[in-house]
Design a protein around this motif. Structure first.
Motif, PDB file in Angstrom:
ATOM      1  N   LEU A  88       0.844  -1.194   0.000  1.00 47.49           N
ATOM      2  CA  LEU A  88       0.000   0.000   0.000  1.00 47.49           C
ATOM      3  C   LEU A  88       0.879   1.244   0.000  1.00 47.49           C
ATOM      4  O   LEU A  88       1.543   1.534   0.995  1.00 47.49           O
ATOM      5  CB  LEU A  88      -0.923   0.006   1.219  1.00 47.49           C
ATOM      6  N   PRO A  89       0.909   2.011  -1.112  1.00 49.64           N
ATOM      7  CA  PRO A  89       1.630   3.278  -1.133  1.00 49.64           C
ATOM      8  C   PRO A  89       0.681   4.415  -0.732  1.00 49.64           C
ATOM      9  O   PRO A  89      -0.333   4.645  -1.390  1.00 49.64           O
ATOM     10  CB  PRO A  89       2.065   3.410  -2.599  1.00 49.64           C
ATOM     11  N   VAL A  90       0.991   5.081   0.351  1.00 46.27           N
ATOM     12  CA  VAL A  90       0.151   6.165   0.861  1.00 46.27           C
ATOM     13  C   VAL A  90       0.846   7.490   0.583  1.00 46.27           C
ATOM     14  O   VAL A  90       2.024   7.649   0.896  1.00 46.27           O
ATOM     15  CB  VAL A  90      -0.091   6.002   2.382  1.00 46.27           C
ATOM     16  N   GLN A  91       0.109   8.421   0.027  1.00 42.02           N
ATOM     17  CA  GLN A  91       0.659   9.742  -0.259  1.00 42.02           C
ATOM     18  C   GLN A  91       0.084  10.738   0.739  1.00 42.02           C
ATOM     19  O   GLN A  91      -1.122  10.929   0.814  1.00 42.02           O
ATOM     20  CB  GLN A  91       0.324  10.165  -1.688  1.00 42.02           C
ATOM     21  N   LEU A  92       0.982  11.354   1.538  1.00 44.07           N
ATOM     22  CA  LEU A  92       0.610  12.393   2.494  1.00 44.07           C
ATOM     23  C   LEU A  92       1.370  13.672   2.153  1.00 44.07           C
ATOM     24  O   LEU A  92       2.271  13.661   1.320  1.00 44.07           O
ATOM     25  CB  LEU A  92       0.945  11.942   3.925  1.00 44.07           C
ATOM     26  N   THR A  93       1.040  14.744   2.831  1.00 44.58           N
ATOM     27  CA  THR A  93       1.742  16.003   2.582  1.00 44.58           C
ATOM     28  C   THR A  93       3.164  15.925   3.120  1.00 44.58           C
ATOM     29  O   THR A  93       3.483  15.105   3.995  1.00 44.58           O
ATOM     30  CB  THR A  93       1.028  17.188   3.255  1.00 44.58           C
ATOM     31  N   GLU A  94       4.022  16.794   2.625  1.00 47.98           N
ATOM     32  CA  GLU A  94       5.408  16.871   3.102  1.00 47.98           C
ATOM     33  C   GLU A  94       5.444  17.117   4.606  1.00 47.98           C
ATOM     34  O   GLU A  94       6.234  16.496   5.331  1.00 47.98           O
ATOM     35  CB  GLU A  94       6.148  17.981   2.354  1.00 47.98           C
ATOM     36  N   GLU A  95       4.588  17.994   5.086  1.00 47.38           N
ATOM     37  CA  GLU A  95       4.554  18.306   6.518  1.00 47.38           C
ATOM     38  C   GLU A  95       4.154  17.088   7.344  1.00 47.38           C
ATOM     39  O   GLU A  95       4.761  16.796   8.379  1.00 47.38           O
ATOM     40  CB  GLU A  95       3.560  19.454   6.763  1.00 47.38           C
ATOM     41  N   GLU A  96       3.142  16.345   6.874  1.00 48.39           N
ATOM     42  CA  GLU A  96       2.714  15.143   7.597  1.00 48.39           C
ATOM     43  C   GLU A  96       3.814  14.085   7.602  1.00 48.39           C
ATOM     44  O   GLU A  96       4.081  13.456   8.635  1.00 48.39           O
ATOM     45  CB  GLU A  96       1.437  14.580   6.965  1.00 48.39           C
ATOM     46  N   VAL A  97       4.459  13.918   6.472  1.00 48.35           N
ATOM     47  CA  VAL A  97       5.549  12.940   6.379  1.00 48.35           C
ATOM     48  C   VAL A  97       6.688  13.319   7.319  1.00 48.35           C
ATOM     49  O   VAL A  97       7.233  12.460   8.024  1.00 48.35           O
ATOM     50  CB  VAL A  97       6.043  12.807   4.911  1.00 48.35           C
ATOM     51  N   GLN A  98       7.041  14.591   7.378  1.00 46.86           N
ATOM     52  CA  GLN A  98       8.118  15.026   8.275  1.00 46.86           C
ATOM     53  C   GLN A  98       7.747  14.802   9.736  1.00 46.86           C
ATOM     54  O   GLN A  98       8.599  14.429  10.555  1.00 46.86           O
ATOM     55  CB  GLN A  98       8.489  16.484   8.015  1.00 46.86           C
ATOM     56  N   THR A  99       6.485  14.976  10.086  1.00 46.12           N
ATOM     57  CA  THR A  99       6.032  14.688  11.452  1.00 46.12           C
ATOM     58  C   THR A  99       6.237  13.209  11.777  1.00 46.12           C
ATOM     59  O   THR A  99       6.754  12.859  12.849  1.00 46.12           O
ATOM     60  CB  THR A  99       4.545  15.068  11.626  1.00 46.12           C
ATOM     61  N   LEU A 100       5.854  12.336  10.848  1.00 45.71           N
ATOM     62  CA  LEU A 100       6.011  10.895  11.065  1.00 45.71           C
ATOM     63  C   LEU A 100       7.483  10.510  11.163  1.00 45.71           C
ATOM     64  O   LEU A 100       7.865   9.703  12.019  1.00 45.71           O
ATOM     65  CB  LEU A 100       5.336  10.110   9.931  1.00 45.71           C
ATOM     66  N   GLN A 160      10.028  12.441  12.116  1.00 43.25           N
ATOM     67  CA  GLN A 160      10.561  12.929  13.393  1.00 43.25           C
ATOM     68  C   GLN A 160      10.130  12.040  14.548  1.00 43.25           C
ATOM     69  O   GLN A 160      10.939  11.706  15.425  1.00 43.25           O
ATOM     70  CB  GLN A 160      10.127  14.372  13.631  1.00 43.25           C
ATOM     71  N   ASN A 161       8.883  11.619  14.563  1.00 44.75           N
ATOM     72  CA  ASN A 161       8.400  10.730  15.628  1.00 44.75           C
ATOM     73  C   ASN A 161       9.149   9.404  15.614  1.00 44.75           C
ATOM     74  O   ASN A 161       9.546   8.893  16.662  1.00 44.75           O
ATOM     75  CB  ASN A 161       6.895  10.481  15.481  1.00 44.75           C
ATOM     76  N   ALA A 162       9.354   8.855  14.419  1.00 43.20           N
ATOM     77  CA  ALA A 162      10.006   7.544  14.313  1.00 43.20           C
ATOM     78  C   ALA A 162      11.502   7.604  14.568  1.00 43.20           C
ATOM     79  O   ALA A 162      12.115   6.598  14.933  1.00 43.20           O
ATOM     80  CB  ALA A 162       9.727   6.945  12.941  1.00 43.20           C
ATOM     81  N   GLU A 163      12.107   8.769  14.379  1.00 41.41           N
ATOM     82  CA  GLU A 163      13.541   8.908  14.667  1.00 41.41           C
ATOM     83  C   GLU A 163      13.818   9.007  16.162  1.00 41.41           C
ATOM     84  O   GLU A 163      14.906   8.668  16.614  1.00 41.41           O
ATOM     85  CB  GLU A 163      14.104  10.144  13.957  1.00 41.41           C
ATOM     86  N   THR A 164      12.846   9.462  16.936  1.00 37.20           N
ATOM     87  CA  THR A 164      13.079   9.683  18.366  1.00 37.20           C
ATOM     88  C   THR A 164      12.625   8.535  19.267  1.00 37.20           C
ATOM     89  O   THR A 164      13.081   8.437  20.389  1.00 37.20           O
ATOM     90  CB  THR A 164      12.381  10.980  18.839  1.00 37.20           C
ATOM     91  N   GLU A 165      11.727   7.690  18.769  1.00 40.68           N
ATOM     92  CA  GLU A 165      11.212   6.607  19.616  1.00 40.68           C
ATOM     93  C   GLU A 165      10.735   5.453  18.741  1.00 40.68           C
ATOM     94  O   GLU A 165      10.627   5.593  17.529  1.00 40.68           O
ATOM     95  CB  GLU A 165      10.043   7.124  20.462  1.00 40.68           C
ATOM     96  N   SER A 166      10.428   4.319  19.358  1.00 42.88           N
ATOM     97  CA  SER A 166       9.761   3.243  18.624  1.00 42.88           C
ATOM     98  C   SER A 166       8.343   3.724  18.369  1.00 42.88           C
ATOM     99  O   SER A 166       7.557   3.901  19.298  1.00 42.88           O
ATOM    100  CB  SER A 166       9.760   1.956  19.449  1.00 42.88           C
ATOM    101  N   TYR A 167       8.039   3.926  17.127  1.00 43.60           N
ATOM    102  CA  TYR A 167       6.818   4.621  16.750  1.00 43.60           C
ATOM    103  C   TYR A 167       5.946   3.715  15.885  1.00 43.60           C
ATOM    104  O   TYR A 167       6.410   3.175  14.885  1.00 43.60           O
ATOM    105  CB  TYR A 167       7.190   5.897  15.998  1.00 43.60           C
ATOM    106  N   TYR A 168       4.710   3.559  16.292  1.00 43.60           N
ATOM    107  CA  TYR A 168       3.770   2.690  15.589  1.00 43.60           C
ATOM    108  C   TYR A 168       2.653   3.512  14.959  1.00 43.60           C
ATOM    109  O   TYR A 168       2.166   4.472  15.557  1.00 43.60           O
ATOM    110  CB  TYR A 168       3.174   1.655  16.546  1.00 43.60           C
ATOM    111  N   LEU A 169       2.261   3.110  13.770  1.00 41.65           N
ATOM    112  CA  LEU A 169       1.139   3.726  13.072  1.00 41.65           C
ATOM    113  C   LEU A 169       0.117   2.659  12.706  1.00 41.65           C
ATOM    114  O   LEU A 169       0.469   1.485  12.536  1.00 41.65           O
ATOM    115  CB  LEU A 169       1.595   4.363  11.759  1.00 41.65           C
ATOM    116  N   THR A 170      -1.114   3.104  12.554  1.00 41.90           N
ATOM    117  CA  THR A 170      -2.154   2.270  11.970  1.00 41.90           C
ATOM    118  C   THR A 170      -2.532   2.893  10.641  1.00 41.90           C
ATOM    119  O   THR A 170      -2.797   4.091  10.565  1.00 41.90           O
ATOM    120  CB  THR A 170      -3.385   2.181  12.889  1.00 41.90           C
TER     121      THR A 170
END
Length: 194
Positions: free
Chosen positions: A117-129, A131-141
């Motif tokens: 599944l390729p999901v396209q989000l905005t640049e700002e949303e992608v950068q938020t994700l 940053q979250n994943a670089e600082t901690e074990s980060y899970y998404l649904t």
């Protein structure tokens, strides 16, 4: 293909733009006939040194990303050649979802045809994700039925996907499987032509 309806997984952030298919899977590993076995070579030139040893300085090799299944990357992901091996390698490594601000068209279509599944989000949303994943074990649904991406920390957004591609992913169909949904009509046509 395995259907994708709602996928929850560990996020791997790859904060780079214009990642081409040769960076995803270098040409020297394209000799296999089947779709399996490419995952070990994904991002090979970044993950391994000249002696074939894992590089500790490349983030995907870090223990905190073991078992990751959602890849988040920069814009124009999958540019370069049209090799279908790139999504095969990504999937064989364990990624079910790729999130980026934009994709090369052929790569995007190859993903949907191979159960990613390729999901396209905005640049700002992608950068938020990222940053979250670089600082901690980060899970998404990632919920394909509802076309939403969310975490348990308050992030939530929606995405668009072509209805036909969505239906194929939801049902785990490739193009042959779609054709076989019309097997009765095909048989009737063949009988009528005799």
């Amino acid at each position: 293909m395995e259907p994708i309806r709602k996928h929850q997984g560990l996020v791997y952030p790859l904060n780079r733009a214009n990642i081409d298919t040769d960076q995803i899977i270098p040409k020297q590993f394209l000799k296999r006939i089947s779709r399996q076995g490419f995952g070990q070579f994904v991002f090979y030139n970044w993950r391994f040194d000249s002696k074939g040893e894992l590089r500790e300085d490349f983030s995907l090799n870090q223990p905190k990303y073991k078992g990751t299944s959602i890849l988040v990357a920069g814009e124009n992901f999958g540019c370069g050649s049209s090799r279908e091996h790139a999504p095969w390698a990504i999937q064989d490594y364990g990624f079910r979802v790729v999130i980026a601000p934009s994709y090369a068209d052929i790569f995007y279509n190859n993903c949907t045809k191979n159960g990613i599944l390729p999901v396209q989000l905005t640049e700002e949303e992608v950068q938020t994700l990222i940053q979250n994943a670089e600082t901690e074990s980060y899970y998404l649904t990632v919920d394909l039925e509802e076309k939403k991406v969310y975490d348990n920390q308050g992030f939530e957004t929606s995405f668009e996907i072509d209805d036909y591609k969505r239906e194929m992913l939801l049902n785990g169909w490739d193009e042959i499987a779609v054709t076989l949904t019309h097997a009765d009509k095909i048989s009737q046509f063949e009988e009528a032509r005799k």
